[in-house]
Design an enzyme around this catalytic site. Structure first.
Site, PDB file in Angstrom:
ATOM      1  N   CYS A   2      -7.930  -2.323   3.147  1.00  0.00           N
ATOM      2  CA  CYS A   2      -9.231  -1.835   3.615  1.00  0.00           C
ATOM      3  C   CYS A   2      -9.111  -0.451   4.264  1.00  0.00           C
ATOM      4  CB  CYS A   2      -9.885  -2.755   4.647  1.00  0.00           C
ATOM      5  SG  CYS A   2     -10.062  -4.447   4.104  1.00  0.00           S
ATOM      6  N   ARG A  27      -7.551   2.447  -0.570  1.00  0.00           N
ATOM      7  CA  ARG A  27      -7.062   1.305   0.202  1.00  0.00           C
ATOM      8  C   ARG A  27      -7.733  -0.008  -0.189  1.00  0.00           C
ATOM      9  NH1 ARG A  27      -4.394   2.885   4.725  1.00  0.00           N
ATOM     10  NH2 ARG A  27      -4.830   0.888   5.700  1.00  0.00           N
ATOM     11  N   TRP A  73     -10.672  -4.415   0.769  1.00  0.00           N
ATOM     12  CA  TRP A  73      -9.792  -5.103  -0.179  1.00  0.00           C
ATOM     13  C   TRP A  73      -9.744  -6.536   0.317  1.00  0.00           C
ATOM     14  CZ3 TRP A  73      -5.003  -7.662  -0.173  1.00  0.00           C
ATOM     15  CH2 TRP A  73      -4.417  -7.817  -1.424  1.00  0.00           C
ATOM     16  N   ASN A  99      -9.629  -3.843   9.409  1.00  0.00           N
ATOM     17  CA  ASN A  99      -8.594  -3.768   8.375  1.00  0.00           C
ATOM     18  C   ASN A  99      -7.436  -4.622   8.872  1.00  0.00           C
ATOM     19  OD1 ASN A  99      -6.621  -2.978   6.507  1.00  0.00           O
ATOM     20  ND2 ASN A  99      -6.087  -1.162   7.706  1.00  0.00           N
ATOM     21  N   GLY A 100      -7.076  -5.663   8.101  1.00  0.00           N
ATOM     22  CA  GLY A 100      -5.968  -6.526   8.531  1.00  0.00           C
ATOM     23  C   GLY A 100      -6.334  -7.986   8.338  1.00  0.00           C
ATOM     24  N   GLU A 485      10.335   1.049 -13.746  1.00  0.00           N
ATOM     25  CA  GLU A 485       9.196   1.837 -13.282  1.00  0.00           C
ATOM     26  C   GLU A 485       8.236   2.136 -14.442  1.00  0.00           C
ATOM     27  OE1 GLU A 485       7.859   2.473 -10.594  1.00  0.00           O
ATOM     28  OE2 GLU A 485       6.653   4.270 -10.896  1.00  0.00           O
ATOM     29  N   LYS A 489       4.375   0.985 -14.414  1.00  0.00           N
ATOM     30  CA  LYS A 489       3.261   1.933 -14.575  1.00  0.00           C
ATOM     31  C   LYS A 489       2.299   1.448 -15.641  1.00  0.00           C
ATOM     32  CE  LYS A 489       3.271   3.704 -11.823  1.00  0.00           C
ATOM     33  NZ  LYS A 489       4.078   3.728 -10.668  1.00  0.00           N
ATOM     34  N   GLU A 492       0.362  -1.791 -14.513  1.00  0.00           N
ATOM     35  CA  GLU A 492      -0.568  -1.515 -13.410  1.00  0.00           C
ATOM     36  C   GLU A 492      -1.890  -0.936 -13.902  1.00  0.00           C
ATOM     37  OE1 GLU A 492       1.379   0.074  -9.313  1.00  0.00           O
ATOM     38  OE2 GLU A 492       1.910   1.235 -11.062  1.00  0.00           O
ATOM     39  N   HIS A 508      20.444 -10.921 -24.195  1.00  0.00           N
ATOM     40  CA  HIS A 508      20.388 -12.198 -23.470  1.00  0.00           C
ATOM     41  C   HIS A 508      18.957 -12.698 -23.307  1.00  0.00           C
ATOM     42  CE1 HIS A 508      24.630 -11.896 -22.668  1.00  0.00           C
ATOM     43  NE2 HIS A 508      24.445 -10.681 -22.176  1.00  0.00           N
ATOM     44  N   LYS A 607      -3.739   0.950  -2.910  1.00  0.00           N
ATOM     45  CA  LYS A 607      -2.687   1.945  -2.682  1.00  0.00           C
ATOM     46  C   LYS A 607      -1.791   1.556  -1.518  1.00  0.00           C
ATOM     47  CE  LYS A 607      -0.933   6.036  -3.498  1.00  0.00           C
ATOM     48  NZ  LYS A 607      -0.016   5.928  -4.646  1.00  0.00           N
TER      49      LYS A 607
HETATM   50  C1  G6P Z   1       1.289  -0.870  -3.783  1.00  0.00           C
HETATM   51  C2  G6P Z   1       1.024   0.379  -4.590  1.00  0.00           C
HETATM   52  C3  G6P Z   1       2.297   0.847  -5.252  1.00  0.00           C
HETATM   53  C4  G6P Z   1       3.391   1.045  -4.214  1.00  0.00           C
HETATM   54  C5  G6P Z   1       3.600  -0.200  -3.365  1.00  0.00           C
HETATM   55  C6  G6P Z   1       4.486   0.079  -2.173  1.00  0.00           C
HETATM   56  O1  G6P Z   1       1.599  -1.912  -4.632  1.00  0.00           O
HETATM   57  O2  G6P Z   1       0.024   0.130  -5.565  1.00  0.00           O
HETATM   58  O3  G6P Z   1       2.057   2.071  -5.928  1.00  0.00           O
HETATM   59  O4  G6P Z   1       4.581   1.376  -4.857  1.00  0.00           O
HETATM   60  O5  G6P Z   1       2.353  -0.659  -2.849  1.00  0.00           O
HETATM   61  O6  G6P Z   1       3.832   0.970  -1.331  1.00  0.00           O
HETATM   62  P1  G6P Z   1       4.530   1.990  -0.345  1.00  0.00           P
HETATM   63  O7  G6P Z   1       3.380   2.755   0.262  1.00  0.00           O
HETATM   64  O8  G6P Z   1       5.260   1.165   0.656  1.00  0.00           O
HETATM   65  O9  G6P Z   1       5.435   2.852  -1.135  1.00  0.00           O
END
Ligand code: G6P
Length: 612
Positions: A2, A27, A73, A99-100, A485, A489, A492, A508, A607
């Site tokens: 949030c 957020r 969120w 937020n929390g 990664e 990507k 996501e 395997h 994020k």
């Molecule tokens: C969320 C974001 C990712 C990020 C992860 C860790 O899942 O969508 O992009 O890698 O959190 O976040 P941080 O801010 O700790 O790198």
């Protein structure tokens, strides 16, 4: 998660709140809401994005200089209009945004229900505001005291803004584990989850610490802690961030802008840290902990998501150059595993946002055990940056796209510098090897630029694979984390199922998946495992898999095997992740755009994950 924003001052608050919410939408974007306080509260809230809220308000005149806004969120309660913030207390005296998570909300709610309170929403937040009102009505105390007493009963995380109608002209703000920045203007204050809604108005910011409560009027601020102790002269930080850095700068999406920014962001993350004369690394943030680094017996890296992948790259780097054992842990697993931490361990927490709840919790555990804890964060002044003993900022600039791109390469850059720095301290590196890395790093930005110039080719590849249902990403050594990664990507932002694997593990399991419909992305640059990866490519081709290969410029072998190749410039193996990840970012981006996905705000993600 949030995003929250509050304004008290002399300007019209509404545009400041709406613009602030747009900046904070990364957020969470399940719902948005605004409350203004004049003689009474005016509240608008709506499921969906900030733009949906604006449509809902539809030009209604929302005047006033005191108000708050929230972008959600969802945690407790479905993302609908009723569960959207702000929430009001029973008699409408109080309004809150939060937020929390209030972890003990069920017990508190039961108590309040027994006292006859009723609840409109399913949220933990409504419980908190009813509790505040209940305390306020029982005792003859100011609103901030009711907030403080209520927060003493709370278990969990909160960043809150509270307004009290009987005490109009006052804003109460508090935090525990969820960030709160307070911008200090002349005759005004802007409160937000990060500094981005603030910097247009002032660069002077106080970041609240855990269990602190700020009481703001138009021209005064007072900070106390939950024990009711006065915080004398709270630290005011100057935030050096420009508004332009937050805008899209002509790109269709923030993610594309951030991918294209990487030549600059990588340069920024190493700026001033490599001495051109001696080729040695200087990291100001680690100077005070040099002795402990020198004595370190083991590094434990904790992180989540993309940052965890940067941690895996760091494992290879630290073991190769600093010759020190490294363990890389998901923070969420580490924190609950009763981990063995020794005093001569060094914990490195990697986080773009610096707010990830699990990473923050892992840090606290490591600190309790007496280990040195370092942060590798992008957001200056973030909770992790402040909670750690020392650290290195990645200086990638604000990353808005939910899928991390430039923050990853900045993390890998910073971690590469750290590995060389530690190896110099420990005298464990052969000078010419370190020099190969420092020299090589300085050339990375121009090499990244060259890769980005192949964007058109990657668009073409994306158009041919955009309808695939699955993808496999394979790489070895330094490219294994890049394979993970690349897969992350893609899933996501395009919602295509993708898996990353070490190339040699293919036999395997994943090999069973390969048929003529399976795209396999190989990262197959010319390093010591090149021949072995070429054999893996042959094995996929023999089973009619469709190979897209990221290869070293001038490769003569793989173009004959793979359906598509994307060339990247030559670099030392340790530096190659900084290059090989770029085409994978672009590939996912274009596939997601072609599938009509919301690239910057993919479904269900956020994020900054400030809940566990
Ligand atoms: C969320 C974001 C990712 C990020 C992860 C860790 O899942 O969508 O992009 O890698 O959190 O976040 P941080 O801010 O700790 O790198």
């Amino acid at each position: 998660m949030c995003g929250i924003v509050g304004y008290i001052g002399y300007r019209e608050a509404f545009p400041i709140l709406i613009n602030g919410l747009k900046r904070l939408e990364y957020r969470g974007y399940d719902s948005a809401g605004i409350a203004m306080l004049n003689d009474d509260f005016t509240i608008y809230k709506k499921k969906g994005k900030v733009a949906d809220l604006e449509n809902f308000i539809n030009g209604a005149e929302l005047h006033g200089s005191l108000g708050m806004g929230h972008t959600r969120w969802a945690t407790h309660g479905a993302p609908n209009d009723i569960n959207s913030h702000p929430h009001q207390s029973a008699s409408n005296s109080f309004v809150i945004i939060h937020n929390g998570i209030i972890e003990n909300y069920a017990i508190l709610k039961k108590e309040l229900l027994e006292k006859g309170y009723t609840f409109k929403s399913d949220t933990d937040t409504e419980v908190l505001i009813q509790l505040i009102e209940d305390i306020y009505n029982q005792d003859d105390i100011p609103a901030e005291e009711a907030v403080r007493k209520a927060l003493k009963r709370v278990i969990g995380a909160f960043g809150i803004v509270v307004l009290c109608k009987p005490e109009n002209g006052k804003m109460i703000v508090a935090r525990r584990s969820s960030p709160i920045a307070i911008g200090i203007g002349e005759g005004e204050y802007i409160v937000a989850s990060d500094a981005t809604p603030i910097i247009e108005y002032t660069k002077d910011v106080i970041y609240l610490n855990d269990d602190e409560i700020a009481i703001l009027t138009t021209d005064s601020h007072r900070i106390i802690n939950i024990k009711n102790e006065e915080i004398e002269s709270p630290f005011i930080e100057r935030v050096e961030m420009e508004v332009e850095a937050l805008e899209k700068g002509g790109y269709e999406h923030f993610m594309l802008k951030e991918i294209f920014e990487q030549p600059t962001s990588i340069a920024d993350s190493m700026r001033g840290r490599i001495d051109p004369q001696t080729n040695t690394v200087w990291l100001g943030g680690l100077v005070d902990v040099r002795d402990q680094l020198e004595r370190a017996r083991r590094f434990i890296i904790v992180a989540c998501g993309t940052s965890w992948h940067a941690g895996l790259v760091a494992e290879y780097l630290f073991e190769e150059y600093a010759r020190i054992p490294v363990e890389v842990e998901y923070a969420s697993e580490f924190r609950y595993r009763n981990p063995i931490i020794k005093k001569d361990d060094v914990i490195i927490a990697i986080s773009q946002s610096g707010e990830t709840a699990d990473t923050l919790a892992a840090i606290k555990i490591a600190k309790q055990e007496g280990a040195l804890v370092l942060g590798v964060c992008n957001v200056v002044g973030s909770s992790i940056a402040r909670e750690t003993h020392a650290g290195v900022y990645t200086h990638a600039g604000p990353e808005i796209g939910v899928a991390s791109t430039k923050a990853f390469t900045a993390q890998v850059t910073a971690l590469t510098l750290m590995a060389i720095y530690v190896s110099e301290l420990k005298d464990s590196v052969i000078r010419h090897k370190a020099r190969e890395v420092t020299d090589g790093l300085l050339q990375i930005p121009s090499k990244v630029r060259k890769i980005i110039s192949q964007n058109e080719k990657i668009i073409e590849i994306a158009s041919l694979f955009k309808d695939a249902s699955n993808f496999l990403y394979l790489g070895r050594g330094y490219h294994f984390p890049v394979a993970l990664e690349g897969a992350l990507k893609l899933k996501e932002i395009s919602y295509i199922h993708a898996e990353g694997y070490p190339a040699a593990e293919m036999k395997h399991g994943p090999i069973a998946l390969i048929d003529e419909n399976m795209p396999v992305v190989f990262i197959a640059t010319q390093d010591e495992s090149y021949e072995k990866v070429v054999s893996n490519i042959e094995e996929v081709v023999a089973r009619k898999g469709r190979v897209i290969a990221v290869v070293t410029e001038g490769d003569q072998t793989i173009p004959d095997l793979a359906e598509f190749v994307i060339e990247i410039p030559q670099a030392a193996p340790a530096l190659q992740p900084l290059l090989s990840v770029i085409p994978l970012q672009l590939l996912s981006y274009h596939i997601a755009v072609m599938r009509g996905c919301n690239v910057d705000q993919p479904r269900n993600l956020a994020k900054s994950v400030t809940v566990e």
